[in-house]
Write an enzyme that holds these catalytic residues in place. Sequence first.
Site, PDB file in Angstrom:
ATOM      1  N   ASP A   1       0.855  -1.153   0.000  1.00  0.00           N
ATOM      2  CA  ASP A   1       0.000   0.000   0.000  1.00  0.00           C
ATOM      3  C   ASP A   1       0.915   1.234   0.000  1.00  0.00           C
ATOM      4  O   ASP A   1       2.046   1.150   0.451  1.00  0.00           O
ATOM      5  CB  ASP A   1      -0.836  -0.137   1.280  1.00  0.00           C
ATOM      6  CG  ASP A   1      -1.502   1.110   1.703  1.00  0.00           C
ATOM      7  OD1 ASP A   1      -2.266   1.633   0.896  1.00  0.00           O
ATOM      8  OD2 ASP A   1      -1.280   1.530   2.844  1.00  0.00           O
TER       9      ASP A   1
ATOM     10  N   ASP B   1     -14.325  16.791   8.521  1.00  0.00           N
ATOM     11  CA  ASP B   1     -13.545  15.673   7.964  1.00  0.00           C
ATOM     12  C   ASP B   1     -12.465  15.271   8.966  1.00  0.00           C
ATOM     13  O   ASP B   1     -11.456  15.948   9.116  1.00  0.00           O
ATOM     14  CB  ASP B   1     -12.927  16.126   6.624  1.00  0.00           C
ATOM     15  CG  ASP B   1     -12.089  15.040   5.971  1.00  0.00           C
ATOM     16  OD1 ASP B   1     -12.014  13.929   6.542  1.00  0.00           O
ATOM     17  OD2 ASP B   1     -11.529  15.298   4.898  1.00  0.00           O
TER      18      ASP B   1
ATOM     19  N   GLU C   1      -5.821  14.015   6.669  1.00  0.00           N
ATOM     20  CA  GLU C   1      -5.761  14.934   5.537  1.00  0.00           C
ATOM     21  C   GLU C   1      -6.697  16.112   5.767  1.00  0.00           C
ATOM     22  O   GLU C   1      -6.318  17.268   5.601  1.00  0.00           O
ATOM     23  CB  GLU C   1      -6.154  14.214   4.234  1.00  0.00           C
ATOM     24  CG  GLU C   1      -5.123  13.230   3.708  1.00  0.00           C
ATOM     25  CD  GLU C   1      -5.246  11.840   4.320  1.00  0.00           C
ATOM     26  OE1 GLU C   1      -6.017  11.693   5.288  1.00  0.00           O
ATOM     27  OE2 GLU C   1      -4.576  10.908   3.835  1.00  0.00           O
TER      28      GLU C   1
ATOM     29  N   ALA D   1     -13.381   5.752   0.171  1.00  0.00           N
ATOM     30  CA  ALA D   1     -12.430   5.315  -0.858  1.00  0.00           C
ATOM     31  C   ALA D   1     -13.148   5.121  -2.192  1.00  0.00           C
ATOM     32  O   ALA D   1     -12.525   5.117  -3.248  1.00  0.00           O
ATOM     33  CB  ALA D   1     -11.739   4.029  -0.430  1.00  0.00           C
TER      34      ALA D   1
ATOM     35  N   THR E   1     -15.912   7.131  -3.390  1.00  0.00           N
ATOM     36  CA  THR E   1     -16.184   8.419  -4.036  1.00  0.00           C
ATOM     37  C   THR E   1     -14.927   9.263  -4.174  1.00  0.00           C
ATOM     38  O   THR E   1     -14.852  10.148  -5.021  1.00  0.00           O
ATOM     39  CB  THR E   1     -17.198   9.236  -3.217  1.00  0.00           C
ATOM     40  OG1 THR E   1     -16.621   9.478  -1.926  1.00  0.00           O
ATOM     41  CG2 THR E   1     -18.506   8.491  -3.045  1.00  0.00           C
TER      42      THR E   1
ATOM     43  N   ASP F   1      -1.909  -0.952   5.860  1.00  0.00           N
ATOM     44  CA  ASP F   1      -2.230  -0.421   7.181  1.00  0.00           C
ATOM     45  C   ASP F   1      -3.686  -0.013   7.322  1.00  0.00           C
ATOM     46  O   ASP F   1      -4.201   0.097   8.413  1.00  0.00           O
ATOM     47  CB  ASP F   1      -1.341   0.790   7.487  1.00  0.00           C
ATOM     48  CG  ASP F   1      -1.616   1.962   6.536  1.00  0.00           C
ATOM     49  OD1 ASP F   1      -2.132   1.705   5.421  1.00  0.00           O
ATOM     50  OD2 ASP F   1      -1.322   3.095   6.902  1.00  0.00           O
TER      51      ASP F   1
ATOM     52  N   ASP G   1      -7.357  -1.738   3.247  1.00  0.00           N
ATOM     53  CA  ASP G   1      -6.421  -2.797   2.874  1.00  0.00           C
ATOM     54  C   ASP G   1      -6.834  -4.145   3.471  1.00  0.00           C
ATOM     55  O   ASP G   1      -6.314  -5.191   3.063  1.00  0.00           O
ATOM     56  CB  ASP G   1      -5.006  -2.486   3.394  1.00  0.00           C
ATOM     57  CG  ASP G   1      -4.451  -1.198   2.804  1.00  0.00           C
ATOM     58  OD1 ASP G   1      -4.684  -0.973   1.602  1.00  0.00           O
ATOM     59  OD2 ASP G   1      -3.803  -0.446   3.537  1.00  0.00           O
TER      60      ASP G   1
HETATM   61  N1  LIG Z   1     -10.103  13.309   3.424  1.00  0.00           N
HETATM   62  C1  LIG Z   1     -10.190  13.276   2.103  1.00  0.00           C
HETATM   63  N2  LIG Z   1     -11.096  14.043   1.472  1.00  0.00           N
HETATM   64  C2  LIG Z   1     -11.187  14.011   0.149  1.00  0.00           C
HETATM   65  N3  LIG Z   1     -10.436  13.264  -0.649  1.00  0.00           N
HETATM   66  C3  LIG Z   1      -9.511  12.477  -0.099  1.00  0.00           C
HETATM   67  C4  LIG Z   1      -9.350  12.438   1.300  1.00  0.00           C
HETATM   68  N4  LIG Z   1      -8.358  11.567   1.575  1.00  0.00           N
HETATM   69  C5  LIG Z   1      -7.939  11.071   0.400  1.00  0.00           C
HETATM   70  N5  LIG Z   1      -8.625  11.618  -0.624  1.00  0.00           N
HETATM   71  C6  LIG Z   1      -8.483  11.322  -2.048  1.00  0.00           C
HETATM   72  O1  LIG Z   1      -8.914   9.993  -2.320  1.00  0.00           O
HETATM   73  C7  LIG Z   1      -7.874   9.217  -2.904  1.00  0.00           C
HETATM   74  C8  LIG Z   1      -7.958   7.800  -2.472  1.00  0.00           C
HETATM   75  O2  LIG Z   1      -7.718   7.681  -1.094  1.00  0.00           O
HETATM   76  P1  LIG Z   1      -7.460   6.263  -0.405  1.00  0.00           P
HETATM   77  O3  LIG Z   1      -7.372   6.459   1.050  1.00  0.00           O
HETATM   78  O4  LIG Z   1      -8.402   5.260  -0.964  1.00  0.00           O
HETATM   79  O5  LIG Z   1      -6.085   5.853  -0.998  1.00  0.00           O
HETATM   80  P2  LIG Z   1      -4.662   6.332  -0.569  1.00  0.00           P
HETATM   81  O6  LIG Z   1      -4.620   6.454   0.896  1.00  0.00           O
HETATM   82  O7  LIG Z   1      -4.273   7.488  -1.401  1.00  0.00           O
HETATM   83  O8  LIG Z   1      -3.788   5.182  -1.057  1.00  0.00           O
HETATM   84  P3  LIG Z   1      -3.260   3.964  -0.264  1.00  0.00           P
HETATM   85  O9  LIG Z   1      -4.222   2.873  -0.606  1.00  0.00           O
HETATM   86  O10 LIG Z   1      -1.930   3.819  -0.867  1.00  0.00           O
HETATM   87  O11 LIG Z   1      -3.193   4.248   1.179  1.00  0.00           O
HETATM   88  C9  LIG Z   1      -6.619   9.931  -2.463  1.00  0.00           C
HETATM   89  O12 LIG Z   1      -5.550   9.689  -3.309  1.00  0.00           O
HETATM   90  C10 LIG Z   1      -7.050  11.390  -2.493  1.00  0.00           C
HETATM   91  O13 LIG Z   1      -7.005  11.886  -3.802  1.00  0.00           O
HETATM   92 MG   LIG Z   2      -3.770   3.821   3.007  1.00  0.00          MG
END
Ligand SMILES: Nc1ncnc2c1ncn2[C@@H]1O[C@H](COP(=O)(O)OP(=O)(O)OP(=O)(O)O)[C@@H](O)[C@H]1O
Ligand SMILES: [Mg+2]
Length: 663
Positions: A295, A332, A336, A368, A370, A498, A502
């Site tokens: 990941d 939120d 992030e 994840a 949307t 993590d 996942d």
């Molecule tokens: N709090 C949030 N609000 C809005 N969009 C977000 C937020 N956090 C992440 N995103 C967007 O959604 C996408 C997908 O997030 P997701 O958590 O599924 O994957 P990731 O954490 O980027 O990847 P990984 O699977 O490697 O951890 C991110 O790449 C980002 O563009």
């Molecule tokens: Mg992640």
Amino acid sequence: MNAESPQRTSVLIASLPDALRKLHPRDQVRNPVMFVVWVGSLLVTVFAIADPDVFTAAVAAWLWATVLFANLAEAVAEGRGKAQADSLRRTRNDAVARRLTAAGGEERVPGAELRVGDLVVVEAGEVVPGDGDVVEGIATVDESAITGESAPVVRESGGDRSAVTGGTTVLSDRIVVRVTTKPGETFVDRMIALVEGARRQKTPNEVALTILLSTLTIIFLLAVVALQPFAVYSGGEQSVIVLTALLVCLIPTTIGALLSAIGIAGMDRLVRRNVLATSGRAVEAAGDIDTLLLDKTGTITWGNRRATELIPVDGVDERTLAEAARLSSLADGTPEGRSVVELCVERYGLSTEATGHEKTGEFVPFSAQTRMSGIDLGDRRVRKGAASAFGIGDETRRIVAGISQDGGTPLVVAENDVVLGVIRLSDVVKPGLRERFAELRAMGIRTVMVTGDNPLTAKAIAAEAGVDDFLAEAKPEDKIALIRREQEGGRLVAMTGDGTNDAPALAQADVGVAMNSGTSAAKEAGNMVDLDSDPTKLIEIVEIGKQLLITRGALTTFSVANDLAKYFAILPAMFAAIHPQLGRLNVMQLATPQSAILSAVVFNALVIVVLIPLALRGVRYRPSGASALLRRNLLVYGLGGVVTPFAGIWLIDLLVRLIPGIG
Ligand SMILES: Nc1ncnc2c1ncn2[C@@H]1O[C@H](COP(=O)(O)OP(=O)(O)OP(=O)(O)O)[C@@H](O)[C@H]1O
Ligand SMILES: [Mg+2]
Ligand SMILES: [K+]
């Protein structure tokens, strides 16, 4: 957790009481080969009592020693975990938990009375009363009691760094934790059971090997029984004592005695490297891994993605963008989201909390699926999220590409579908990954990064970290599908991750390694937890797995080669008296048939003790081709197994022949 192994002999002596306890038939039946020896010992002992003579007594004593040495191997292997278990028990606290009541108050209850779902408050200086996820707040936590690592770690709600472990200490701030495990089944409890070997079950490979060894035992049993008519015919009937001794020498007692110790020691080596495996099968599978999926966020990168810049587009005022970014993140709770609010507070002087009519807004949580989050406030729909979730123009596209190529994560901010600008989320790749992934490549393992992030960011991070391949914009089901595809191609897959997203993939993988820093869901789903949250720990896990398989193979080869050699070493001596022409085959010039038999039994028993250290330490593993390794082991352990009995029995015979009544 790195306990130095104390002096070897003192460990053997300390394990003697346990080895004696294991003489109980209940323990012996679990190991068919050694059970045959156990029954043989009993039989010869009965003869030794009924009709005492030096030879019978000596054979009986050494047969019991054989069983005892096998027990000793297992006891020593288990003993190494006991010290760790004891130090873990000390971390298991009887701390009083501050449980939140439905009425909004707080009550003090013993940690042992916590139930799954309970909410508990933990403040600076207090010990976390049970395993759970942080649902409110952020804190630094001292996890050294579990991990041995003294640097404090950050645990926070909403993201993939939310799990806390009972027995660790909160150093700063205040968190609310939702309890996820029952008392008695916590992480530490499972660790204790693990290092003590209490929950150990035979792996499929071990079962298969046990069946093979049992079959060999039956064949030799028949061979020895069939010897008697032949002996009677040629006028040299053999006693039950001699036949029993011969049988024990011929059946694969060496590997039979060491098999369980080899498995326990493999688990122990993992624990010493701060990896907890809940299944022995996973450790074995690790030895044959072809593909490793990782990941990105939190595994390859540190995982504290933070907003570092706001870039407006199409002439939008920077402050307008900041206000929208803040609004979309007010509710939120992800790291992030919180970092966006913090940036807006620091740089634009906006307020942290929702005020006035903002409180009436309807929060749209991040998912994840949307890939966005935001708020509906009256007729305003404010959103932020992955660029692919919005219709964007050229300028935005350029900014998004720029951030992505730097390895950052761009979040587009829009109000009522009008794009206002882009937030730059920055994360840092953990150091030293490139060299470690190169090592994995040398071992023949392909590394693939799977991430929910966009292809450009994924490409940049993949290049920086040095993985072989990557999959971007992956939803949880895409991660599983990728693993299934690999598995259908006959490949064994490991996955490290993590996040809650996942978890399904961690469960599907043959080896699922959850980062200790991750969520409870990930830790539950995988079959290993890395306390150091180091994605390259897989290298060591693979090495330990390979070493386990090689050690087992090498000692099996040695054991069987040994047994065959013994056949040719003893038989000529046994029959020399009756058939003088066989005497010429008695190349070792063993004194008498009795001394030959006794020497073989003694040798057979001593080999076990001599090999205990090797079984525990494991055969040295160097990354090299499988066939080269096989050749080398066949040479060393096969040939060694054939030669040593001749030398060993000859030497022992020199001493044994001095015993009156035998030589
Ligand atoms: N709090 C949030 N609000 C809005 N969009 C977000 C937020 N956090 C992440 N995103 C967007 O959604 C996408 C997908 O997030 P997701 O958590 O599924 O994957 P990731 O954490 O980027 O990847 P990984 O699977 O490697 O951890 C991110 O790449 C980002 O563009
Ligand atoms: Mg992640
Ligand atoms: K044997």
